[in-house]
Structures are given as C-alpha cells and as structure tokens.
Design an enzyme around this catalytic site. Sequence first.
Site, short mmCIF file in Angstrom:
data_model
loop_
_atom_site.label_atom_id
_atom_site.label_comp_id
_atom_site.label_asym_id
_atom_site.label_seq_id
_atom_site.Cartn_x
_atom_site.Cartn_y
_atom_site.Cartn_z
N PRO A 109 21.70 -60.51 -33.71
CA PRO A 109 19.75 -60.68 -33.74
C PRO A 109 19.34 -59.33 -33.17
O PRO A 109 19.42 -60.18 -31.63
CB PRO A 109 19.24 -61.74 -34.09
N CYS A 166 17.26 -65.52 -25.08
CA CYS A 166 16.55 -64.34 -25.13
C CYS A 166 15.64 -64.32 -23.76
O CYS A 166 15.53 -65.68 -23.06
CB CYS A 166 15.17 -64.59 -26.07
N ASP A 204 29.18 -57.61 -23.96
CA ASP A 204 31.35 -56.77 -23.34
C ASP A 204 31.58 -56.76 -24.75
O ASP A 204 32.25 -55.98 -24.16
CB ASP A 204 31.95 -56.62 -22.37
#
Length: 378
Positions: A20, A107, A211
């Site tokens: 998301p 977040c 990554d």
Amino acid sequence: MSQPLQIGPHPVDPPVVLAPMAGITNAPFRTLCREFSGGRGLFVSEMITTRALVERNAKTMRLVHFDDSEKPRSIQLYGVDPETVGRAARMIAEENLADHIDLNFGCPVPKVTRRGGGSALPYKRPLLRAILRSAVGNAGGLPVTMKMRKGIDDDHLTYLDAGRIAVDEGVTAIALHGRTAAQHYGGEADWSAIARLKETVPEIPVLGNGDIWSADDALRMVRETGCDGVVVGRGCLGRPWLFADLAAAFDGRGPEAYTRPSLREVAEVMLRHARLLGEWQEDEARGVIDFRKHVAWYTKGFTVGSEARRALATAGSLDELATLLDGVDLDQPWPLGADGPRGRTSGRNRVVLPDGWLDDPNATACVDADAELATSGG
C-alpha cells in the site's frame, strides 16, 4: 515453480504483494500491475483510516471500491483505537467490502508517529495486542494481516515482540519492512531481521519488504531470509510491469523473460495510466494532474531533457500529454540506468513521538483521538 503463499483461504501465487502506498496504489495503478502480472499476486489498496471508514467519508468510500476483476480484494486499515478498528473490521465483513484486511503499523511519517500511530504504535505492547484482538475478533473470519517495521530506532526494536503478539491474537501473516522508523526510506533494508522474524514466528507466513528493485532481488530475499513471500513498494513506481518479471522469476523463468520496454512502450503505459486515473476520478484533467507525479518514475534512465520532463509533469490534458510524448525520442531501448532505487530515499535521525512514549513499553496506552485520521489515502 514457487510455492503459493496462503493468506487465509486465498492462495497468492506468485507470493508477491503490492505494498500500500498513499496516493499511488489506487484502483488505476492496481489495474495496471494486475494486468502485467496476468492477474496473479495480491494488490492492496491505499491506506484507509478506520475513523474515516466508519464515518463513511466520501473520499474513503471511493477508495474502498474495487473493480469486479480484483480477487481477492484487499484493504489496508490504519487505526489507533481498538474500538474504532473493530468497528471498521466489522463493517468490512458485514458489508462485504473486501476479502482481506491488512493493518498498518509501519508508517514512519511524523504526522502519524507524533500521535503514537504507524511505526510508533507497536512499542506499546498492550495497545498493539488490543488492536489486533479487536480487528481479528470483528473481521467475521476474514484473514487479518499486519505490516510493520523493525521498530522506532535501533535502541527500540519491536518487531519480534510484535510478531509473537500477532500470532497469539490470530493474525494470518506478517510483513516486515527491514528498516526502523528512524531510517525512514534511507540506508539499506536489513534483510537479516526478516530472517529472525521468520525464525521467531514459524507458525504463520512472513513476508519481506525493503529494497526489492528487481525480480532477482525478490528471489534473493526469499533465498537469504526464508520468508514466504515479498512485498514490493517503491520498486514498481513507474514500472507496473515489474509484476510480470516477478511472476516470471517465481515461475522459474530467467532474466530473458523479463520485461524491457522501449520508451515508446513506456509512453503507451503512461497514457493508459493517466486515462485510467481520469476515468476513475470522472475528470480527465484531474486524472492527468494526479498522474504528474509518476512522470519522473516512468522516464527514469531514459534520455529525456529537463525541459521535456518539466513539460510532461505540467501537462493538463491527455492530448497535451500525448503531444509532448510524441516530441520525445521514443525509439530508445530500455536503459541500464532505469533499474535500481526509485522513489523516496531520505532518512531521519529522530522519530517524532508523543511525550513520554518511550517510558514504558508495557504500560497501558491510549492514543489521542486526533490520531484517528479523518481522511484516507495519505
């Protein structure tokens, strides 16, 4: 062939999940990624705030609309209040809004962490447990997963404790971004943490995040960490066809099967993306404006002058965007410089937290009501 990832009753093959991303993983972008993958994988919505959902915020209700072709439908929820999270989970289940619920504890942005939300929240173990219990208990049997980071910083790691709590409370799977909140998106992701989490919670699938810039990176992460699947975020910015590469890689096909579009082919995807955004917003101009942020990602590595890039990033209509693209040398092959990191790469040394947040991880905590954001998607 890869082993299917199981999210509750839903097999996810290849074991690949679209992360998301606020303002990015809306229905148009999910459509592109899903089409390139051949409909395989799991494609999660933008972050939906529980308060906005239960209050039926108009923007939020549009964000939780899925195309009929999206199976399973996956919603990521952000919430800090167990009762509100539970109400949102129950609403999703009772109104058949989705088939899978993911909870955001990763977040790192200050407007979230300063109120105890996102990657700050797992530090308060009792609060994390209460939220997970409320979500799972109200989800009506829908699988509930969570996405998190290693912790607040290297001195306040939370991911192993959070993993055990998640298993205790019936969470179906865990995704770990191998960075702390303090790292934000800087430095390198710590894949060894993903391996340690998998060793700590062998009972449920663990997905690795951080990554993954290529399909080969995804294979290497699974090989090095033992994780059950991967979550791809910034690596697919301006490259929705990365999901075709991921499907090929997990099917055992080599780099010769990977997508290497010319700039002409990229331009066709750009126009389609902008068109889908306009149709979704029922306003062509708004769709093109929303698309502007994608221009630099799509054109990364190609020889496109700075003046042309600026013009593309200020286009106001589909016709103007098409005309500007026609003015670029579109016969360029896929450039070596187009692979590798993209999106935000900044780091932070300090995480903004509520006063006294780090005093006692086992203290019962109530997050301020203002932390229940009133709008979704950002």
